[in-house]
Design a protein around this motif. Structure first.
Motif, PDB file in Angstrom:
ATOM      1  N   GLU A  80       0.857  -1.089  -0.047  1.00 31.53           N
ATOM      2  CA  GLU A  80       0.013   0.042  -0.091  1.00 31.53           C
ATOM      3  C   GLU A  80       0.968   1.286   0.026  1.00 31.53           C
ATOM      4  OE1 GLU A  80       0.605  -0.972   4.403  1.00 31.53           O
ATOM      5  OE2 GLU A  80       0.274  -1.862   2.752  1.00 31.53           O
ATOM      6  N   LEU A  81       2.159   1.046   0.263  1.00 28.05           N
ATOM      7  CA  LEU A  81       3.085   2.374   0.376  1.00 28.05           C
ATOM      8  C   LEU A  81       3.716   2.507  -1.344  1.00 28.05           C
ATOM      9  CD1 LEU A  81       4.692   2.133   3.729  1.00 28.05           C
ATOM     10  CD2 LEU A  81       2.900   3.239   3.117  1.00 28.05           C
ATOM     11  N   ASN A  82       3.605   1.409  -2.014  1.00 27.92           N
ATOM     12  CA  ASN A  82       4.190   1.552  -3.524  1.00 27.92           C
ATOM     13  C   ASN A  82       3.264   2.293  -4.204  1.00 27.92           C
ATOM     14  OD1 ASN A  82       6.590  -0.252  -3.014  1.00 27.92           O
ATOM     15  ND2 ASN A  82       5.420  -1.996  -3.019  1.00 27.92           N
ATOM     16  N   GLY A  83       3.846   3.005  -5.209  1.00 25.17           N
ATOM     17  CA  GLY A  83       2.894   3.653  -6.020  1.00 25.17           C
ATOM     18  C   GLY A  83       3.507   5.010  -6.856  1.00 25.17           C
ATOM     19  N   VAL A  84       2.731   5.535  -7.687  1.00 25.36           N
ATOM     20  CA  VAL A  84       3.197   6.894  -8.145  1.00 25.36           C
ATOM     21  C   VAL A  84       2.424   7.901  -7.414  1.00 25.36           C
ATOM     22  CG1 VAL A  84       3.142   8.231 -10.215  1.00 25.36           C
ATOM     23  CG2 VAL A  84       3.359   5.697 -10.531  1.00 25.36           C
ATOM     24  N   TYR A  85       3.377   9.053  -6.923  1.00 26.73           N
ATOM     25  CA  TYR A  85       2.973  10.169  -6.247  1.00 26.73           C
ATOM     26  C   TYR A  85       3.226  11.344  -7.002  1.00 26.73           C
ATOM     27  CZ  TYR A  85       3.096   6.988  -1.988  1.00 26.73           C
ATOM     28  OH  TYR A  85       2.764   6.002  -1.132  1.00 26.73           O
ATOM     29  N   VAL A  86       2.278  11.999  -7.175  1.00 24.36           N
ATOM     30  CA  VAL A  86       2.031  13.289  -7.994  1.00 24.36           C
ATOM     31  C   VAL A  86       2.391  14.560  -7.071  1.00 24.36           C
ATOM     32  CG1 VAL A  86       0.945  14.677  -9.591  1.00 24.36           C
ATOM     33  CG2 VAL A  86       0.716  12.186  -9.782  1.00 24.36           C
ATOM     34  N   LYS A  87       3.167  15.306  -7.581  1.00 21.54           N
ATOM     35  CA  LYS A  87       3.440  16.619  -6.994  1.00 21.54           C
ATOM     36  C   LYS A  87       2.014  17.441  -6.896  1.00 21.54           C
ATOM     37  CE  LYS A  87       6.101  20.940  -6.928  1.00 21.54           C
ATOM     38  NZ  LYS A  87       6.940  21.623  -7.718  1.00 21.54           N
ATOM     39  N   GLN A  88       1.632  17.973  -5.677  1.00 25.35           N
ATOM     40  CA  GLN A  88       0.456  18.872  -5.190  1.00 25.35           C
ATOM     41  C   GLN A  88       0.981  20.300  -5.208  1.00 25.35           C
ATOM     42  OE1 GLN A  88      -2.692  17.220  -5.292  1.00 25.35           O
ATOM     43  NE2 GLN A  88      -1.092  15.729  -6.157  1.00 25.35           N
ATOM     44  N   PRO A  89       0.049  21.235  -5.538  1.00 24.63           N
ATOM     45  CA  PRO A  89       0.295  22.570  -5.308  1.00 24.63           C
ATOM     46  C   PRO A  89       0.631  22.835  -3.677  1.00 24.63           C
ATOM     47  CG  PRO A  89      -1.952  22.380  -5.697  1.00 24.63           C
ATOM     48  CD  PRO A  89      -1.507  21.036  -5.887  1.00 24.63           C
ATOM     49  N   GLU A  90      -0.009  22.245  -2.842  1.00 20.86           N
ATOM     50  CA  GLU A  90       0.335  22.652  -1.311  1.00 20.86           C
ATOM     51  C   GLU A  90       1.709  22.220  -0.989  1.00 20.86           C
ATOM     52  OE1 GLU A  90      -3.674  21.624  -2.510  1.00 20.86           O
ATOM     53  OE2 GLU A  90      -2.244  20.035  -2.195  1.00 20.86           O
ATOM     54  N   CYS A  91       2.128  22.854   0.254  1.00 17.90           N
ATOM     55  CA  CYS A  91       3.512  22.540   0.726  1.00 17.90           C
ATOM     56  C   CYS A  91       3.287  22.140   2.019  1.00 17.90           C
ATOM     57  CB  CYS A  91       4.312  23.754   0.750  1.00 17.90           C
ATOM     58  SG  CYS A  91       4.888  24.129  -0.974  1.00 17.90           S
ATOM     59  N   TYR A  92       4.163  21.477   2.860  1.00 16.64           N
ATOM     60  CA  TYR A  92       4.269  21.036   4.046  1.00 16.64           C
ATOM     61  C   TYR A  92       5.806  21.316   4.476  1.00 16.64           C
ATOM     62  CZ  TYR A  92       3.277  18.518   8.341  1.00 16.64           C
ATOM     63  OH  TYR A  92       3.044  18.331   9.647  1.00 16.64           O
ATOM     64  N   TYR A  93       6.163  22.087   5.375  1.00 14.60           N
ATOM     65  CA  TYR A  93       7.321  22.597   5.942  1.00 14.60           C
ATOM     66  C   TYR A  93       8.096  23.080   4.770  1.00 14.60           C
ATOM     67  CZ  TYR A  93       7.092  20.823  10.577  1.00 14.60           C
ATOM     68  OH  TYR A  93       6.944  20.672  12.139  1.00 14.60           O
ATOM     69  N   ARG A  94       7.410  23.752   3.945  1.00 15.40           N
ATOM     70  CA  ARG A  94       7.979  24.608   2.731  1.00 15.40           C
ATOM     71  C   ARG A  94       8.478  23.481   1.668  1.00 15.40           C
ATOM     72  NH1 ARG A  94      10.835  29.333   6.134  1.00 15.40           N
ATOM     73  NH2 ARG A  94       9.087  30.635   6.606  1.00 15.40           N
ATOM     74  N   ARG A  95       8.178  22.272   1.638  1.00 14.88           N
ATOM     75  CA  ARG A  95       8.412  21.449   0.544  1.00 14.88           C
ATOM     76  C   ARG A  95       7.081  20.896  -0.042  1.00 14.88           C
ATOM     77  NH1 ARG A  95      13.613  18.561   1.173  1.00 14.88           N
ATOM     78  NH2 ARG A  95      14.974  19.894   2.108  1.00 14.88           N
ATOM     79  N   PRO A  96       6.992  20.578  -1.367  1.00 17.12           N
ATOM     80  CA  PRO A  96       5.996  20.242  -1.938  1.00 17.12           C
ATOM     81  C   PRO A  96       5.387  18.706  -1.322  1.00 17.12           C
ATOM     82  CG  PRO A  96       7.748  19.750  -3.472  1.00 17.12           C
ATOM     83  CD  PRO A  96       8.433  20.475  -2.218  1.00 17.12           C
ATOM     84  N   ILE A  97       4.036  18.738  -1.508  1.00 19.40           N
ATOM     85  CA  ILE A  97       3.704  17.410  -1.031  1.00 19.40           C
ATOM     86  C   ILE A  97       3.195  16.458  -2.229  1.00 19.40           C
ATOM     87  CG2 ILE A  97       1.430  16.417  -0.016  1.00 19.40           C
ATOM     88  CD1 ILE A  97       1.123  19.154   1.590  1.00 19.40           C
ATOM     89  N   PHE A  98       3.488  15.240  -2.273  1.00 17.95           N
ATOM     90  CA  PHE A  98       3.209  14.388  -3.246  1.00 17.95           C
ATOM     91  C   PHE A  98       1.961  13.444  -2.817  1.00 17.95           C
ATOM     92  CE2 PHE A  98       7.351  16.003  -3.751  1.00 17.95           C
ATOM     93  CZ  PHE A  98       7.627  15.788  -5.081  1.00 17.95           C
ATOM     94  N   HIS A  99       1.071  12.993  -3.837  1.00 17.02           N
ATOM     95  CA  HIS A  99      -0.196  12.257  -3.358  1.00 17.02           C
ATOM     96  C   HIS A  99      -0.291  11.127  -4.325  1.00 17.02           C
ATOM     97  CE1 HIS A  99      -4.768  11.485  -3.235  1.00 17.02           C
ATOM     98  NE2 HIS A  99      -4.055  11.218  -2.267  1.00 17.02           N
ATOM     99  N   CYS A 100      -0.434  10.095  -3.907  1.00 15.55           N
ATOM    100  CA  CYS A 100      -0.849   8.618  -4.714  1.00 15.55           C
ATOM    101  C   CYS A 100      -2.375   8.647  -4.428  1.00 15.55           C
ATOM    102  CB  CYS A 100       0.081   7.278  -3.889  1.00 15.55           C
ATOM    103  SG  CYS A 100      -0.225   5.906  -4.929  1.00 15.55           S
ATOM    104  N   ILE A 101      -2.787   8.822  -5.414  1.00 14.28           N
ATOM    105  CA  ILE A 101      -4.384   8.412  -5.606  1.00 14.28           C
ATOM    106  C   ILE A 101      -4.818   7.167  -5.244  1.00 14.28           C
ATOM    107  CG2 ILE A 101      -6.387   8.896  -6.987  1.00 14.28           C
ATOM    108  CD1 ILE A 101      -4.815  11.283  -8.094  1.00 14.28           C
ATOM    109  N   GLU A 102      -4.138   6.271  -6.025  1.00 19.43           N
ATOM    110  CA  GLU A 102      -4.578   5.056  -6.075  1.00 19.43           C
ATOM    111  C   GLU A 102      -4.403   4.358  -4.471  1.00 19.43           C
ATOM    112  OE1 GLU A 102      -2.884   0.497  -7.884  1.00 19.43           O
ATOM    113  OE2 GLU A 102      -1.687   2.588  -8.134  1.00 19.43           O
ATOM    114  N   ASN A 103      -3.539   4.659  -3.789  1.00 21.25           N
ATOM    115  CA  ASN A 103      -3.247   3.997  -2.335  1.00 21.25           C
ATOM    116  C   ASN A 103      -3.716   4.940  -1.447  1.00 21.25           C
ATOM    117  OD1 ASN A 103      -2.358   1.731  -3.559  1.00 21.25           O
ATOM    118  ND2 ASN A 103      -0.382   2.315  -3.359  1.00 21.25           N
ATOM    119  N   GLU A 104      -4.364   6.346  -1.864  1.00 16.57           N
ATOM    120  CA  GLU A 104      -4.474   7.283  -0.702  1.00 16.57           C
ATOM    121  C   GLU A 104      -3.611   7.497   0.125  1.00 16.57           C
ATOM    122  OE1 GLU A 104      -6.971   9.648  -0.632  1.00 16.57           O
ATOM    123  OE2 GLU A 104      -7.448   8.938  -2.663  1.00 16.57           O
TER     124      GLU A 104
END
Length: 183
Positions: A80-104
């Motif tokens: 469930e941790l493997n997958g493709v993570y897409v860069k999001q417009p939001e940041c966390y600690y001034r770094r981009p957040i990546f989201h894997c839609i398939e595995n949430e």
């Protein structure tokens, strides 16, 4: 690039922008601009990223750059941790957040812990971690560790030597269309 590192840090970018138009550039504005231009997600602008950003049209900066950079997590014993993570417009600690839609799941940098984390939301908890200040796909000698039951039924972070994070190449509009048609 005041320190000669070959890249522009968030602090260096903020200093330059605030010296030009101080009233327009608060910390949130600098973070938003950095997230838009920082394709690698390492919290800094490399020369190539800076040049691409400078010569981009506003639409490309706000819509074209965000969300295209992807990271692929593979080799983890917890599928469930493997997958493709897409860069999001939001940041966390001034770094981009990546989201894997398939595995949430989210891949994000936790600044106070100085590590990349994967979890179902941003915050202090992590299902996996990579202790580095560098981009998740350029960790050097550091290995991922995954939260799981180890010996004696005790939960802890266990090193995953086969787990990797790699940058996925950008796809053209035609390639994205062809991929969507195949799905």
């Amino acid at each position: 690039d005041t320190d000669g590192s070959g890249s522009i840090s968030r602090e260096e970018l903020g200093e330059v922008l605030k010296s030009l138009e101080g009233s327009q550039w608060d910390d949130a504005s600098v973070d938003e601009l950095l997230a838009a231009a920082d394709e690698s997600g390492d919290g800094q602008l490399q020369v190539e990223e800076f040049v691409k950003w400078v010569f981009a049209e506003d639409q490309a900066i706000s819509g074209g750059v965000k969300g295209k950079f992807t990271l692929k997590i593979s080799g983890c014993s917890r599928p469930e941790l493997n997958g493709v993570y897409v860069k999001q417009p939001e940041c966390y600690y001034r770094r981009p957040i990546f989201h894997c839609i398939e595995n949430e799941r989210y891949l994000f940098y936790h600044g106070s812990r100085k590590q990349w984390q994967i979890y179902s939301r941003t915050g202090k908890y992590a299902s996996a971690r990579l202790k580095t200040h560098r981009a998740a796909h350029m960790p050097g000698d550091v290995k991922w560790a995954v939260w799981k039951t180890s010996t004696a039924s005790k939960k802890s972070f266990v090193q995953e030597s086969r787990m990797t994070c790699s940058a996925e190449p950008h796809m053209s509009a035609e390639e994205e269309f062809a991929k969507a048609a195949d799905a």
